[in-house]
Write an enzyme that holds these catalytic residues in place. Sequence first.
Site, PDB file in Angstrom:
ATOM      1  N   TYR A  32     -12.585  -1.466  -3.574  1.00 31.38           N
ATOM      2  CA  TYR A  32     -11.270  -2.103  -3.490  1.00 31.38           C
ATOM      3  C   TYR A  32     -11.007  -2.466  -2.032  1.00 31.38           C
ATOM      4  CZ  TYR A  32      -7.063  -3.615  -5.826  1.00 31.38           C
ATOM      5  OH  TYR A  32      -6.081  -4.409  -6.384  1.00 31.38           O
ATOM      6  N   HIS A  37     -11.742  -2.318   5.767  1.00 28.59           N
ATOM      7  CA  HIS A  37     -13.170  -2.179   5.446  1.00 28.59           C
ATOM      8  C   HIS A  37     -13.978  -3.306   6.097  1.00 28.59           C
ATOM      9  CE1 HIS A  37     -11.379  -0.206   1.720  1.00 28.59           C
ATOM     10  NE2 HIS A  37     -12.159   0.746   2.204  1.00 28.59           N
ATOM     11  N   GLN A  61     -14.723  14.437  -4.431  1.00 28.83           N
ATOM     12  CA  GLN A  61     -13.764  14.583  -3.330  1.00 28.83           C
ATOM     13  C   GLN A  61     -12.318  14.463  -3.811  1.00 28.83           C
ATOM     14  OE1 GLN A  61     -15.399  11.103  -1.123  1.00 28.83           O
ATOM     15  NE2 GLN A  61     -13.267  10.563  -0.708  1.00 28.83           N
ATOM     16  N   LYS A 150      -8.672   5.571  10.766  1.00 29.68           N
ATOM     17  CA  LYS A 150      -7.532   5.985   9.933  1.00 29.68           C
ATOM     18  C   LYS A 150      -7.770   7.361   9.327  1.00 29.68           C
ATOM     19  CE  LYS A 150      -6.472   4.197   5.851  1.00 29.68           C
ATOM     20  NZ  LYS A 150      -6.169   5.295   4.888  1.00 29.68           N
ATOM     21  N   ASP A 151      -9.001   7.603   8.890  1.00 30.72           N
ATOM     22  CA  ASP A 151      -9.363   8.925   8.367  1.00 30.72           C
ATOM     23  C   ASP A 151      -9.905   9.770   9.517  1.00 30.72           C
ATOM     24  OD1 ASP A 151      -9.040   8.527   5.346  1.00 30.72           O
ATOM     25  OD2 ASP A 151     -10.277   6.824   5.906  1.00 30.72           O
ATOM     26  N   VAL A 177      -6.979  -0.796  11.197  1.00 32.80           N
ATOM     27  CA  VAL A 177      -6.481  -2.165  10.999  1.00 32.80           C
ATOM     28  C   VAL A 177      -5.136  -2.059  10.281  1.00 32.80           C
ATOM     29  CG1 VAL A 177      -6.910  -4.409   9.922  1.00 32.80           C
ATOM     30  CG2 VAL A 177      -8.814  -3.101  10.889  1.00 32.80           C
ATOM     31  N   MET A 185      -3.751  -0.287   6.796  1.00 37.32           N
ATOM     32  CA  MET A 185      -4.335  -0.796   5.557  1.00 37.32           C
ATOM     33  C   MET A 185      -4.998   0.338   4.788  1.00 37.32           C
ATOM     34  SD  MET A 185      -5.738  -4.585   6.225  1.00 37.32           S
ATOM     35  CE  MET A 185      -4.586  -5.860   6.704  1.00 37.32           C
ATOM     36  N   SER A 186      -4.774   0.341   3.483  1.00 35.23           N
ATOM     37  CA  SER A 186      -5.333   1.374   2.610  1.00 35.23           C
ATOM     38  C   SER A 186      -5.438   0.808   1.206  1.00 35.23           C
ATOM     39  CB  SER A 186      -4.422   2.601   2.596  1.00 35.23           C
ATOM     40  OG  SER A 186      -4.771   3.474   1.542  1.00 35.23           O
TER      41      SER A 186
END
Length: 282
Positions: A32, A37, A61, A150-151, A177, A185-186
């Site tokens: 997605y 990404h 996970q 982000k992570d 981003v 963004m996610s």
Amino acid sequence: MQVFENITKMQEWAREQKKQGQSIALVPTMGYLHEGHLALVKEARRQCDKVVVSIFVNPIQFGAGEDFEQYPRDLEQDSALLEKERVDALFSPGIRDMYPGSFQTFVEVYGEITEKMCGASRPGHFKGVTTVVSKLFNICQPDRAYFGQKDAQQLMIVEKMVRELNFPLEIIRVPIVREKDGLAMSSRNVYLSPEERAEALVLYRALKMAEEEIKNGEREIGIIRQKMEEMIKACPRAAIDYIAINNANDLSELQTCAGKVLIALAVKFGKTRLIDNLIVEV
């Protein structure tokens, strides 16, 4: 772009590239895909001869009651985006290929780094991440693997695993981003209602406010955290999971803000849990 679902065929392709002296980049994703990404893919394309993107929604996970079944998937759209970015190979294995019925081997990083923040509210999550990432490294054989800032906690855990288990590859960090209004963004942003989406902007606002406080001389972590809490709690749909202010190198606790500081948070809006962070140099 070649598409591989079979693990052995993916490994054979990677071995062949290595034989020809080609460097391999891996961008591990759960699909997605969004611009965040694609920033990883673009960086990989700049740095390596061959780019592999993996798409695998990793069941181990996700905890009980989390969004594994609902996690958004669109392999056709993802493939089209990756073709446009001139990706060389897409690896999208099935769950049974990655975890046959007899699967009982896990890779786990122990200690404070995995126990706090997302580790505290999502037990077993990082064990699932490090296990799947180890498998992807063994299958795709990259020289470099690309992860988003982000992570931040996940990134530091993977770096530690690579270092301590002597994986022969380099981890490349790529900046967050953001949408034009600041929201990180996610893939999970699609879950947000319009009202939740509007309130979610408070994450970045709270981070920027904390950064400003530090730049203006505030060093007391408790005071900064309290101001962030007050700002977020003013949003009726927001439920704070955590606000963490830690050493940005190893996530260790800080007495006061000093050196490289990671400010990170996780907040739920309805059923959607969002994370964000930034690093401040003091």
